[in-house]
Design an enzyme around this catalytic site. Structure first.
Site, PDB file in Angstrom:
ATOM      1  N   GLU A 116     -59.631  -7.355  21.581  1.00 13.94           N
ATOM      2  CA  GLU A 116     -61.031  -7.014  21.305  1.00 13.94           C
ATOM      3  C   GLU A 116     -61.378  -7.146  19.817  1.00 13.94           C
ATOM      4  O   GLU A 116     -61.638  -6.158  19.122  1.00 13.94           O
ATOM      5  CB  GLU A 116     -61.345  -5.610  21.832  1.00 13.94           C
ATOM      6  N   ASN A 138     -63.933 -13.148  39.813  1.00  8.79           N
ATOM      7  CA  ASN A 138     -63.215 -13.938  38.814  1.00  8.79           C
ATOM      8  C   ASN A 138     -62.430 -15.082  39.438  1.00  8.79           C
ATOM      9  O   ASN A 138     -62.430 -16.202  38.917  1.00  8.79           O
ATOM     10  CB  ASN A 138     -62.308 -13.022  37.993  1.00  8.79           C
ATOM     11  N   CYS A 169     -60.268  -1.122  33.411  1.00  7.96           N
ATOM     12  CA  CYS A 169     -59.976   0.215  33.909  1.00  7.96           C
ATOM     13  C   CYS A 169     -61.294   0.889  34.240  1.00  7.96           C
ATOM     14  O   CYS A 169     -62.349   0.506  33.735  1.00  7.96           O
ATOM     15  CB  CYS A 169     -59.185   1.047  32.900  1.00  7.96           C
ATOM     16  N   GLU A 193     -57.722  -7.268  30.916  1.00  8.55           N
ATOM     17  CA  GLU A 193     -57.794  -5.807  30.888  1.00  8.55           C
ATOM     18  C   GLU A 193     -58.995  -5.283  31.653  1.00  8.55           C
ATOM     19  O   GLU A 193     -60.100  -5.835  31.553  1.00  8.55           O
ATOM     20  CB  GLU A 193     -57.864  -5.297  29.437  1.00  8.55           C
TER      21      GLU A 193
END
Length: 696
Positions: free
Chosen positions: A431, A567, A539, A537
């Site tokens: 990030e 995706n 969550c 990533e």
């Protein structure tokens, strides 16, 4: 018989009907009791001999009371007083069960608790060669792994063998040949090592919030994937109502009338090759795993990586500390050590992350690909001299600090290689936009797309290329897809020196709700088809208005599956989750930014909970191996709109795999059409299914 069925062998003569044996091919069994009317869901098989039959029916539903499931029932859900001592009569001609009869002696009451035993302990009938204490009534012999109780005629754990006598005209007889056949089948079953899977041990945290409980002595498992013969298919189903990877089998139909909705596999439309699925070994995940007793640790790691688990084949790990650490640290916290002479791995690597990764790799029958990501450089290299907040590397690309930071990557890879851990890929920065935000709350390092391009071109790219890790894949972005396609256009522009060192683009999901995949990922793939897209990533519970941990949340499992399906259908090659395991609070996290995880650990009770997210992940990770290739799907629909989400792939072994998600509150009938024929099926409300079949 087909998997997830109870098969009963019956011997029919002019005056007597005898059940010789009944064998469950799954972890559950049913005892026939009361009236058993035939229905469209029952599957009947007849042997070639005229007087020997086999009846098979799905073990997922009690034959008398369909509301009772094999996942187990409490005493309150068991029928209080089923028909006493009544069994069904078998009609030779129609092969239907037509009425109930009453034997001379009273059988074991169907709602009575089943005698407890230990693994391999056989509970038998009066004097029929059993090695266990006998009880009155017709004989029941069962092997339960582990010991459990029988509720409403169903065993709640382990594969089982059932011996049950049945006779016409109120005459009960227990033939010795039944016991011999039963023992022979049991020995054959054990000799072949067919143990099947263990069912979920359910615990509810609200009406629709269910988790599966694991501890040192018990954890649910899932048998290795096996394909049925050509012309048949297998289906795995997980549902809000409580099913967890429940297996069933059916046959293709050649001349059946198609349902209103048919998904047609288009083999000629071929897309990306899948890399795989996995999760992240952070400091927090390692702390939680290692806080359990050794047996419970093994159950947790096997749940993710073993053949009787969900078979993850990817692991992401931070390069140094991250927010899910108990402290901020790097591997070179000595100012102006440009040659990294004092570089060393931390205790968190040596005592936690490395041992956990090694154990996961040892448990897996598949190669596990490792991915590393840095959150921050040592603070003496940063403009703000702090772990968090707005900060960049000091100097410009090509400067000694940029060179030192690039060599830091190589040293990390060198040190892990000493423990036989080599990495498939590494990201340039986790990030990078976070480090451009003032007061950002945890470790970060800022890069603009131009700065990342130049750092790779002049520093990181050459450092990796000139090291022993020259074959490692380098991934850019590793951030929210809202940055696409702009980020890729800058870093991968035609005049960029960086593009020759780069292999892929990493994606996070935290701002997906403001960045449609059609406007971000899709055009990026069209512009740069030679660079893979990898989801690195995700969550739940991370947004400020969300509760961190919600035990048993079906909606959070749905969010995982929706993201994976979207995706995959937009050329992403894999999907990697965030923390493998967190505690009940959603940590530890040194800045108290707690989130959710597919597995939640309760250290105090040496227990962990598998959440719906875990089983949603399983529908992809266990059945879509590395090397699978996505194919097209077209819709044939008579009316209305399609409310299903789905993806189809061809596995390396040539088999087809289709994952279907139903987020609606109604059952949806549909068909799957392939060159093998037509599958006529349905998907219950709030459920996900995976279908597999051979195509040759």
């Amino acid at each position: 018989g087909p998997p997830d069925t109870l098969c009963i062998v019956l011997n029919v003569s002019k005056s007597r009907l005898t059940i010789l044996t009944a064998l469950s091919s799954s972890q559950s069994l049913n005892i026939i009791r009361g009236d058993f009317p035939p229905s469209s869901k029952e599957t009947f098989f007849r042997l070639l001999t005229a007087q020997l039959f086999i009846i098979c029916f799905p073990t997922g539903v009690d034959p008398v009371n369909p509301s009772l499931r094999t996942s187990g029932c409490s005493d309150k859900r068991c029928p209080a007083k089923p028909p006493r001592g009544r069994y069904a009569e078998w009609n030779r001609t129609s092969r239907h069960l037509i009425r109930v009869i009453k034997p001379r002696r009273t059988p074991l009451h169907p709602s009575a608790p089943f005698p407890r035993g230990t693994a391999g302990h056989v509970i038998g009938a009066e004097g029929e060669g059993s090695a266990a204490p006998a009880f009155s009534g017709p004989g029941i012999g069962a092997v339960q792994l582990p010991a459990g109780a029988l509720c409403a005629g169903r065993a709640g754990s382990g594969p089982a063998l059932l011996l049950l006598p049945l006779a016409f005209r109120e005459r009960m007889m227990w033939p010795r040949r039944a016991g011999a056949l039963g023992w022979w089948l049991l020995l054959l079953r054990l000799a072949h090592g067919v143990t099947g899977g263990r069912p979920c041990s359910p615990k509810r945290f609200g009406r629709d919030a269910l988790v599966c409980v694991c501890n040192s002595t018990y954890c649910d498992t899932h048998e290795p994937v096996s394909l049925p013969p050509a012309g048949f298919f297998v289906r795995y189903e997980t549902s809000k109502s409580g099913k967890r990877l429940e297996r069933s089998q059916g046959a293709f139909r050649r001349q059946a009338a198609p349902p209103d909705l048919v998904l047609v596999l288009e083999e000629t439309q071929r897309y990306q090759t899948v890399k795989g699925f996995g999760g992240s070994v952070t400091d927090a995940a390692s702390i939680n795993i290692l806080s359990l007793t050794p047996d419970t640790q093994n159950h947790l790691l096997r749940s993710y990586f073993a053949e009787d688990g969900i078979e993850y084949n990817m692991i992401r790990t931070p390069m140094g500390s991250c927010d899910f650490s108990t402290r901020p640290y790097s591997y070179a916290d000595w100012p102006e050590d440009y040659e990294l002479e004092k570089f060393s791995l931390a205790m968190e690597d040596l005592k936690m992350k490395i041992p956990v990764i090694q154990r996961a790799k040892a448990m897996s029958k598949k190669p596990i690909s490792l991915l590393a990501s840095p959150w921050t450089s040592p603070i003496w290299m940063k403009t703000n001299n702090d772990w968090k907040g707005r900060g960049f590397l000091k100097g410009e690309a090509g400067s000694k600090i940029h060179k030192a930071w690039a060599n830091y990557f190589v040293r990390f890879l060198d040190e892990y290689a000493k423990y036989n851990l080599t990495f498939w890929a590494i990201t340039a920065e986790n990030e990078p936009t976070a480090g451009m935000i003032a007061n950002y709350p945890f470790q970060c390092l800022g890069f603009t797309p131009e700065q990342q391009r130049d750092f790779i071109a002049f520093d990181l790219g050459p450092a990796l290329a000139n090291s022993s890790h020259k074959d490692i894949r380098l991934i850019i972005l590793d951030d929210n897809r809202v940055q696409l396609p702009h980020w890729a256009k800058v870093v991968l522009s035609e005049d960029s020196e960086a593009r020759r060192y780069i292999h892929g683009i990493g994606l996070h999901w935290y701002l997906d709700f403001i960045a449609p995949i059609e406007d971000t990922v899709a055009p990026t793939h069209q512009l740069f088809p030679d660079y893979f897209l990898l989801f690195t990533e995700a969550c739940t519970g991370s947004l400020f208005w969300e509760q961190a941990v919600v035990l048993g949340s079906w909606d959070r499992g749905n969010r995982y599956s929706r993201s994976i399906l979207a995706n995959l259908n937009h050329n992403v090659i894999g999907w990697v989750d965030w923390n493998l395991a967190l505690d009940l609070e959603g940590g530890p996290n040194w800045v108290k930014k707690y989130v959710d995880s597919p597995i939640i650990v309760d250290v105090a009770s040496d227990t962990f909970y598998k959440q719906p997210m875990f089983y949603h992940m399983a529908h992809f990770s266990k059945f879509i191996p590395e090397g699978s290739r996505r194919i097209g799907v077209s819709i044939v629909q008579r009316y209305g709109s399609c409310h299903l989400e789905y993806v189809a792939l061809i596995r390396p072994d040539g088999a087809a795999v289709v994952v279907v998600l139903n987020r609606t509150g109604k059952t949806i009938p549909f068909g799957l059409s392939d060159k093998m024929g037509l599958i006529v099926t349905e998907i219950p409300p709030n459920s996900i299914q995976t279908y597999l079949w051979k195509r040759e």
